[in-house]
Enzyme design. Sequence first.
Site, PDB file in Angstrom:
ATOM      1  N   GLU A 173       0.814  -1.233   0.000  1.00 50.50           N
ATOM      2  CA  GLU A 173       0.000   0.000   0.000  1.00 50.50           C
ATOM      3  C   GLU A 173       0.843   1.277   0.000  1.00 50.50           C
ATOM      4  OE1 GLU A 173      -2.923  -0.196   3.117  1.00 50.50           O
ATOM      5  OE2 GLU A 173      -4.102  -1.712   2.079  1.00 50.50           O
ATOM      6  N   GLU A 291      -5.658  -8.215  -0.571  1.00 51.64           N
ATOM      7  CA  GLU A 291      -6.397  -7.848   0.643  1.00 51.64           C
ATOM      8  C   GLU A 291      -7.847  -7.603   0.255  1.00 51.64           C
ATOM      9  OE1 GLU A 291      -5.011  -4.932   3.435  1.00 51.64           O
ATOM     10  OE2 GLU A 291      -2.889  -5.369   3.008  1.00 51.64           O
TER      11      GLU A 291
END
Length: 503
Positions: A173, A291
Amino acid sequence: MHSARLAIDPSFVVGPVRRGTFGSFVEHLGRCVYTGIYEPGHPTADENGFRGDVLGLVREMGVSTVRYPGGNFVSGYRWEDGVGPREERPTRLDLAWHSIETNEFGLNEFMAWTKASGTTPMMAVNLGTRGIAEALDLLEYSNHPGGTELSDLRREHGVEEPHAIQLWCLGNEMDGPWQLGHKTAEEYGRLATETARAMRQLDPSVVLVACGSSGSSMPTFGEWERTVLTEAYDEVDMISAHAYYREEDDLGSFLASAVDMDYFVASVAATVDAVGVARKSAKRIAISFDEWNVWYHQEEDPIKASGGRWDKAPRLEEDVYTVADAVVVGNLLISLLRNTDRVHSASQAQLVNALAPIATEPGGPAWRQTTFHPFALTSRHAAGEVLRVAIDSPSYENKRFGSSDLVDAVATWDADGSALTVFVVNRAQDEATRIEVPVGAFGAVEVVEALTLANDDHHWRASAEDSTSVLPTSNTTARVEDGTVTVELPPVSWTVLRLRATR
């Protein structure tokens, strides 16, 4: 009662059922590791300190790959802290989750745990506070047979054979301002490219995942993927996607969350392909949806959640899931399967305690949350090829998506076993839906089993005291007549319909 019709044909192939779709995620977040998968002294613990009750549930879930060690945690992690004699390992502050990390559980323990659980590792490298050199050190320690400083160090640590880890995430991320070492797309694209190139020089067999957007609502979504892949296209195999969903006083929109997942996949695929066309490349980058889950973000700020304390394995993000949450999880799995031509890997986040399908108490029981069941049954019964399903369904209005189908479905066809499996959700909140599925293209068909997860209380939750009173149960309405399967789906329900072609 509503009515819907599904059109399925063995010629409508999307792609293979990929075992990588059924991955999970273990991060040093809350109690996922400590008192989750690892608790020496627990009555079920083995000689390595791995909880046997959790290992049994992980095998029952049918988890394929497990991403480790993060997540946000990896962006401040020093992998060297978690190897060697435990008594010599340093205790550190984990800034991502405002916790104390003792490093009792590290790389070699995780690899031993994957062997015990029958799963495959997906390792992440720290490209937040660290870089190319540290990624190469970790790869050498993990994968080189011996004869070098780091590979021989692994052997000194009791691991004679290399771990041979194939699947690697290049950070986590990095588009997010919350991330330690957050970078612009240009900065990350260069770093990911050079790290990937160096890792392949050490081990050409590695499969590499670049960081994509951490959500389709990010202001840089789309442009991030384009910029990163303009640099990294030739060096990586997949780009990641992350998405979480939750009910926010709007059950109708929540039940249609898979609409957003489909949009996310289509948007990333279009961007990826545009970069490939511009580069005149025959290579096709896949998506790692590493995710995804329902997540209520109960503790948005871990510092506030801890009251400012630094604790080991605090109770963070321990969502207790409802039947409606489980229906959405089942629908998200339908979306992942439906996009199997582009999504080659996926990881439900996370595995134990922290926004997880498995819950535990320290020294006590482990139990299945509602979301455990659609994952386990989809992993168990999806096989062969994914078939595209044409859906003729009534629609309903909701705040987020406007108009959505009441019914969503995907099918898999295992020609070798003559097994046709349909996974289907009914998003209607107050009324059952009767579906018809013409199956003449498969020959004579019989119903093997139909299991439905539903409850009159859509917000029923499992607990340590009661995790079994609401389970997937036999749907006795399923039948075949004149080449058409019919089944009635209760409101807010997820169903797996198993059929067998008899000729």
